[in-house]
Motif scaffolding. Structure first.
Motif, PDB file in Angstrom:
ATOM      1  N   ILE A 103       0.876  -1.167   0.000  1.00 35.17           N
ATOM      2  CA  ILE A 103       0.000   0.000   0.000  1.00 35.17           C
ATOM      3  C   ILE A 103       0.917   1.221   0.000  1.00 35.17           C
ATOM      4  CG2 ILE A 103      -1.766   1.299   1.248  1.00 35.17           C
ATOM      5  CD1 ILE A 103      -2.583  -1.471   2.476  1.00 35.17           C
ATOM      6  N   THR A 104       0.764   2.057  -1.008  1.00 39.33           N
ATOM      7  CA  THR A 104       1.618   3.233  -1.147  1.00 39.33           C
ATOM      8  C   THR A 104       0.822   4.475  -0.779  1.00 39.33           C
ATOM      9  OG1 THR A 104       2.783   2.135  -2.947  1.00 39.33           O
ATOM     10  CG2 THR A 104       3.109   4.500  -2.730  1.00 39.33           C
ATOM     11  N   LEU A 105       1.299   5.207   0.212  1.00 39.64           N
ATOM     12  CA  LEU A 105       0.705   6.476   0.624  1.00 39.64           C
ATOM     13  C   LEU A 105       1.605   7.610   0.136  1.00 39.64           C
ATOM     14  CD1 LEU A 105      -0.185   5.534   4.318  1.00 39.64           C
ATOM     15  CD2 LEU A 105      -1.600   5.270   2.282  1.00 39.64           C
ATOM     16  N   ASP A 106       1.203   8.835   0.358  1.00 39.16           N
ATOM     17  CA  ASP A 106       2.035   9.972  -0.054  1.00 39.16           C
ATOM     18  C   ASP A 106       3.424   9.918   0.571  1.00 39.16           C
ATOM     19  OD1 ASP A 106       0.027  11.062  -1.631  1.00 39.16           O
ATOM     20  OD2 ASP A 106      -0.687  12.404  -0.033  1.00 39.16           O
ATOM     21  N   SER A 107       3.489   9.564   1.855  1.00 38.03           N
ATOM     22  CA  SER A 107       4.772   9.612   2.563  1.00 38.03           C
ATOM     23  C   SER A 107       5.220   8.266   3.136  1.00 38.03           C
ATOM     24  CB  SER A 107       4.704  10.635   3.699  1.00 38.03           C
ATOM     25  OG  SER A 107       3.747  10.218   4.662  1.00 38.03           O
ATOM     26  N   GLN A 108       4.441   7.220   2.920  1.00 36.36           N
ATOM     27  CA  GLN A 108       4.768   5.928   3.524  1.00 36.36           C
ATOM     28  C   GLN A 108       4.493   4.782   2.569  1.00 36.36           C
ATOM     29  OE1 GLN A 108       2.417   5.520   7.076  1.00 36.36           O
ATOM     30  NE2 GLN A 108       3.274   7.344   8.021  1.00 36.36           N
ATOM     31  N   TYR A 109       5.215   3.677   2.809  1.00 30.95           N
ATOM     32  CA  TYR A 109       4.897   2.384   2.232  1.00 30.95           C
ATOM     33  C   TYR A 109       4.388   1.516   3.373  1.00 30.95           C
ATOM     34  CZ  TYR A 109       7.976   3.488  -1.770  1.00 30.95           C
ATOM     35  OH  TYR A 109       8.572   4.050  -2.862  1.00 30.95           O
ATOM     36  N   HIS A 110       3.348   0.746   3.124  1.00 31.38           N
ATOM     37  CA  HIS A 110       2.874  -0.243   4.084  1.00 31.38           C
ATOM     38  C   HIS A 110       3.004  -1.595   3.400  1.00 31.38           C
ATOM     39  CE1 HIS A 110       0.414   2.592   6.820  1.00 31.38           C
ATOM     40  NE2 HIS A 110       1.447   3.213   6.283  1.00 31.38           N
ATOM     41  N   LEU A 111       3.835  -2.451   3.972  1.00 33.19           N
ATOM     42  CA  LEU A 111       4.148  -3.739   3.386  1.00 33.19           C
ATOM     43  C   LEU A 111       3.551  -4.831   4.266  1.00 33.19           C
ATOM     44  CD1 LEU A 111       5.711  -5.020   1.068  1.00 33.19           C
ATOM     45  CD2 LEU A 111       7.783  -4.859   2.457  1.00 33.19           C
ATOM     46  N   ILE A 112       2.710  -5.669   3.666  1.00 33.99           N
ATOM     47  CA  ILE A 112       2.014  -6.747   4.375  1.00 33.99           C
ATOM     48  C   ILE A 112       2.507  -8.061   3.790  1.00 33.99           C
ATOM     49  CG2 ILE A 112      -0.227  -7.808   4.826  1.00 33.99           C
ATOM     50  CD1 ILE A 112      -1.423  -4.937   4.349  1.00 33.99           C
ATOM     51  N   ARG A 113       3.011  -8.948   4.648  1.00 32.19           N
ATOM     52  CA  ARG A 113       3.554 -10.228   4.182  1.00 32.19           C
ATOM     53  C   ARG A 113       2.919 -11.376   4.961  1.00 32.19           C
ATOM     54  NH1 ARG A 113       7.364 -11.884   0.846  1.00 32.19           N
ATOM     55  NH2 ARG A 113       8.086 -13.990   1.167  1.00 32.19           N
ATOM     56  N   PRO A 114       1.919 -12.050   4.376  1.00 34.52           N
ATOM     57  CA  PRO A 114       1.344 -13.230   5.034  1.00 34.52           C
ATOM     58  C   PRO A 114       2.420 -14.315   5.190  1.00 34.52           C
ATOM     59  CG  PRO A 114      -0.079 -12.472   3.262  1.00 34.52           C
ATOM     60  CD  PRO A 114       1.218 -11.721   3.136  1.00 34.52           C
ATOM     61  N   LEU A 115       2.454 -14.945   6.350  1.00 30.83           N
ATOM     62  CA  LEU A 115       3.450 -15.991   6.589  1.00 30.83           C
ATOM     63  C   LEU A 115       3.048 -17.256   5.855  1.00 30.83           C
ATOM     64  CD1 LEU A 115       4.297 -15.533  10.381  1.00 30.83           C
ATOM     65  CD2 LEU A 115       5.202 -14.326   8.396  1.00 30.83           C
ATOM     66  N   SER A 116       4.025 -17.914   5.271  1.00 29.08           N
ATOM     67  CA  SER A 116       3.743 -19.104   4.477  1.00 29.08           C
ATOM     68  C   SER A 116       4.149 -20.397   5.176  1.00 29.08           C
ATOM     69  CB  SER A 116       4.457 -19.004   3.120  1.00 29.08           C
ATOM     70  OG  SER A 116       5.846 -18.891   3.311  1.00 29.08           O
ATOM     71  N   THR A 117       4.741 -20.304   6.351  1.00 31.51           N
ATOM     72  CA  THR A 117       5.129 -21.508   7.073  1.00 31.51           C
ATOM     73  C   THR A 117       3.905 -22.157   7.709  1.00 31.51           C
ATOM     74  OG1 THR A 117       5.580 -20.242   9.077  1.00 31.51           O
ATOM     75  CG2 THR A 117       7.434 -20.610   7.575  1.00 31.51           C
ATOM     76  N   ALA A 118       4.000 -23.453   7.968  1.00 35.94           N
ATOM     77  CA  ALA A 118       2.863 -24.190   8.541  1.00 35.94           C
ATOM     78  C   ALA A 118       2.399 -23.592   9.863  1.00 35.94           C
ATOM     79  CB  ALA A 118       3.232 -25.664   8.726  1.00 35.94           C
ATOM     80  N   ASN A 119       3.325 -23.231  10.738  1.00 31.52           N
ATOM     81  CA  ASN A 119       2.919 -22.676  12.038  1.00 31.52           C
ATOM     82  C   ASN A 119       2.641 -21.178  11.969  1.00 31.52           C
ATOM     83  OD1 ASN A 119       5.576 -21.930  11.719  1.00 31.52           O
ATOM     84  ND2 ASN A 119       6.239 -22.581  13.746  1.00 31.52           N
ATOM     85  N   GLY A 120       2.817 -20.578  10.789  1.00 32.87           N
ATOM     86  CA  GLY A 120       2.523 -19.163  10.629  1.00 32.87           C
ATOM     87  C   GLY A 120       1.226 -18.894   9.899  1.00 32.87           C
TER      88      GLY A 120
END
Length: 132
Positions: A83-100
């Motif tokens: 997600i790109t804002l005027d002054s920030q990046y918001h980075l979302i990373r779903p975990l792909s490990t079994a316990n994540g």
């Protein structure tokens, strides 16, 4: 504003959150359960940016994207969401490990100080080293 990881989670989470905060431009980071919207650990933030509120709000983004991929019948998984804002990046990373499963890392970056490609690479490495 800094909050350590919740009691009962491994110190590995503390290390992961601290590593994420060492990424150039990092404002705040959280590990979030997208089924409940609860943060399992946070670090960073500032008076005008409450990482807990932002993390909880982004659970809707993750749920919507996962639901859309399922409805489309795509065999792919979400690697990350930007997600790109005027002054920030918001980075979302779903975990792909079994316990994540059901969790995502959420990193807010100051756009003027961040290298987006490098931040994505570093966050992927942090995910790979995270053991819950």
């Amino acid at each position: 504003m800094q909050r350590p990881a919740e009691a009962g989670l491994s110190s590995n989470l503390d290390v992961a959150l601290k590593s994420a905060m060492n990424i150039d431009g990092a404002i705040a980071v959280a590990l979030v359960d997208y089924t409940s919207g609860m943060t399992l650990g946070t670090l960073g933030g500032r008076p005008d940016f409450d990482i807990t509120v932002a993390a909880a709000g982004n659970t809707d983004v993750v749920r919507a994207k996962l639901r859309t991929i399922e409805m489309l019948g795509l065999p792919d998984r979400v690697e990350d969401i930007l997600i790109t804002l005027d002054s920030q990046y918001h980075l979302i990373r779903p975990l792909s490990t079994a316990n994540g499963r059901g969790l995502f890392l959420y990193l807010a970056l100051a756009k003027a100080r961040a290298n987006l490609a490098l931040a994505r690479h570093q966050l992927r490495g942090i995910e790979e080293g995270l053991q819950l």
